[in-house]
Scaffold this motif. Sequence first.
Motif, PDB file in Angstrom:
ATOM      1  N   ALA A  74      -7.956 -11.929   6.392  1.00  0.00           N
ATOM      2  CA  ALA A  74      -8.186 -10.705   5.622  1.00  0.00           C
ATOM      3  C   ALA A  74      -7.347  -9.562   6.167  1.00  0.00           C
ATOM      4  O   ALA A  74      -6.733  -8.802   5.408  1.00  0.00           O
ATOM      5  CB  ALA A  74      -9.665 -10.340   5.646  1.00  0.00           C
ATOM      6  N   TYR A  77      -3.698  -9.683   5.249  1.00  0.00           N
ATOM      7  CA  TYR A  77      -3.443  -9.155   3.902  1.00  0.00           C
ATOM      8  C   TYR A  77      -3.530  -7.629   3.897  1.00  0.00           C
ATOM      9  O   TYR A  77      -2.694  -6.957   3.290  1.00  0.00           O
ATOM     10  CB  TYR A  77      -4.452  -9.739   2.912  1.00  0.00           C
ATOM     11  CG  TYR A  77      -4.301  -9.199   1.515  1.00  0.00           C
ATOM     12  CD1 TYR A  77      -3.357  -9.736   0.641  1.00  0.00           C
ATOM     13  CD2 TYR A  77      -5.091  -8.149   1.061  1.00  0.00           C
ATOM     14  CE1 TYR A  77      -3.193  -9.232  -0.638  1.00  0.00           C
ATOM     15  CE2 TYR A  77      -4.939  -7.643  -0.216  1.00  0.00           C
ATOM     16  CZ  TYR A  77      -3.993  -8.187  -1.062  1.00  0.00           C
ATOM     17  OH  TYR A  77      -3.836  -7.675  -2.333  1.00  0.00           O
ATOM     18  N   PHE A 304     -11.015 -10.978  -5.638  1.00  0.00           N
ATOM     19  CA  PHE A 304     -10.441 -10.732  -4.314  1.00  0.00           C
ATOM     20  C   PHE A 304      -9.905  -9.303  -4.208  1.00  0.00           C
ATOM     21  O   PHE A 304     -10.098  -8.626  -3.192  1.00  0.00           O
ATOM     22  CB  PHE A 304      -9.315 -11.736  -4.049  1.00  0.00           C
ATOM     23  CG  PHE A 304      -8.551 -11.476  -2.783  1.00  0.00           C
ATOM     24  CD1 PHE A 304      -9.076 -11.807  -1.551  1.00  0.00           C
ATOM     25  CD2 PHE A 304      -7.296 -10.871  -2.827  1.00  0.00           C
ATOM     26  CE1 PHE A 304      -8.372 -11.564  -0.382  1.00  0.00           C
ATOM     27  CE2 PHE A 304      -6.588 -10.624  -1.667  1.00  0.00           C
ATOM     28  CZ  PHE A 304      -7.130 -10.978  -0.438  1.00  0.00           C
ATOM     29  N   ILE A 336     -10.775 -16.434  -0.141  1.00  0.00           N
ATOM     30  CA  ILE A 336      -9.434 -16.492   0.436  1.00  0.00           C
ATOM     31  C   ILE A 336      -8.982 -17.945   0.591  1.00  0.00           C
ATOM     32  O   ILE A 336      -7.827 -18.287   0.290  1.00  0.00           O
ATOM     33  CB  ILE A 336      -9.391 -15.761   1.791  1.00  0.00           C
ATOM     34  CG1 ILE A 336      -9.619 -14.257   1.601  1.00  0.00           C
ATOM     35  CG2 ILE A 336      -8.059 -15.997   2.506  1.00  0.00           C
ATOM     36  CD1 ILE A 336      -9.729 -13.470   2.905  1.00  0.00           C
TER      37      ILE A 336
END
Length: 515
Positions: A74, A77, A304, A336
């Motif tokens: 996470a 990203y 997402f 994810i």
Amino acid sequence: MIENKFAVMKFITRHKLLFGCLILAWIIGMIFTVFLISRSTHTKMKVQRMSHPLIHPLQHNRLPPATSFKMVKAMRYCNPPHDIIQGQEGKLPVNGSLEFVAIVIRHGDRSPLRPIRNQSIINCGTQSSPLLAKYMKTLKYLRGSAKQISPFATFPLQPAEKNCTPSQMTLLGAHQLIMVGHALHKSYIEEHGLLNKNWTANHVKLYSTIFSRTFQSAVAFLFGFLPTFNVSNIRIIPSIDDRFCMTKYYCNCPLAAHLDKLKIKKKRRLLASHPAVFHLMQKLSPVVKHEPNHSDIYDPFEMFDCMMGYVCHGSHLPCIPGTNECVTFEHVRNLIAFMDWVGRQFIRDTSNTKASMLNMYGFLNHLLSNMEDYINGKEMARFILYSGHDVTLEPLSTALGIDDGNLIPYASRIVFELYSYSVNNKLKYVLKILYNGKDVTKYTSFCKPFFKDTVKSSNPSGYGICPFESFQKFVEDYISTTGASSFQALCNSVQPSSYPFDVTYSSYMDDAYKP
């Protein structure tokens, strides 16, 4: 019976010290337990006082620490500003000179594209830093100069400092691009003198799609990158297309549109093969939606995007007030994992590769033309910036052959470096390509064969570089390798009327999976 009673009393008398220690330990344990309960209640009350009541902070909807193993993907990203550092950019592959640099960026952190629960109370600001403070002070002073950057005059130079407005870039996003610009300033300005303090609009070319988030990302990047931030020299050219096709000739390609729809159809099949993911969407949609009457969220990529609105800003995940219906971080991790798997299904998908090449062909021609003009002395510009989106970098990475199937992080960058070196008093040019600071030249489809040949020949002088001619041949000969006579002939090899289906993301699921 009496004998047993006396035996027990005799045992207790003999071991009274042991029993005394056990009773004392029990008393201490009870006192410690009462203390912990009291402290936990006090902490919980303190958290509730600090948090907005609508956030509803239950134990199971809190995020793990940002540094924990669970948060690795996470955070990759989200791309926090402190993680953005100087990479392998500017490292000379040959004993020569850096001649030309082109950079394609994804915009910085933004709020989700659709309204989400508690969006108005999520803090979209960022931690303070000297560079960020200087940026904010400078741009506030230059606010009246924004009219000079036509046609983006209606956009503010910088994003709002704390608000999370749907689809708008956040201050965190600006901070990311400042750090990208600052890292590349060291690589290209300080170490190679790509631009000097007296640079003019003739030395750079700047392009952005017509969105405030890409415009503000370009400005933030330039603030960190340029040797002097002279707003009067900044002329950002608008691109009506997310993929910088540049001319109508390259922007209208029915075959590319057809192949893109095939990709959407394949995504639908992949999702249909994972009913648990769709049921997860059904469960999370009413929790995440801003209002009950808003449209449901069945697209995992859209869900997402909503989730990152909380995760990237360190907020509690949403709950329906007055219930235990919450999004947990395990839900985010499952999402994810599914999207990573979907991405891997397209890495070697020939239809996806062809669609990406057609979609990016106008950009590649534009880039090649500018490089050739600089080499031939027809152009002064040594630096080009393209400020785009994930839908810019994704097909570009696929067309180049460097796509790994993972989602494109905020503030990502693909860099093209052109170097020159002398052989027998004749200049030769080589190309280097980097993705988020990593040299990926040897993985590109047009350089991979050359790297294999240099390794086989054990020629150390050739290893680590890619001839510029390889890139030229890749772009110029692409159409002929397909057997078509021209780009338009290739694009018109399928007509819109022949599309076997018509699907958009609003109809992402098969009818069988619609509630």
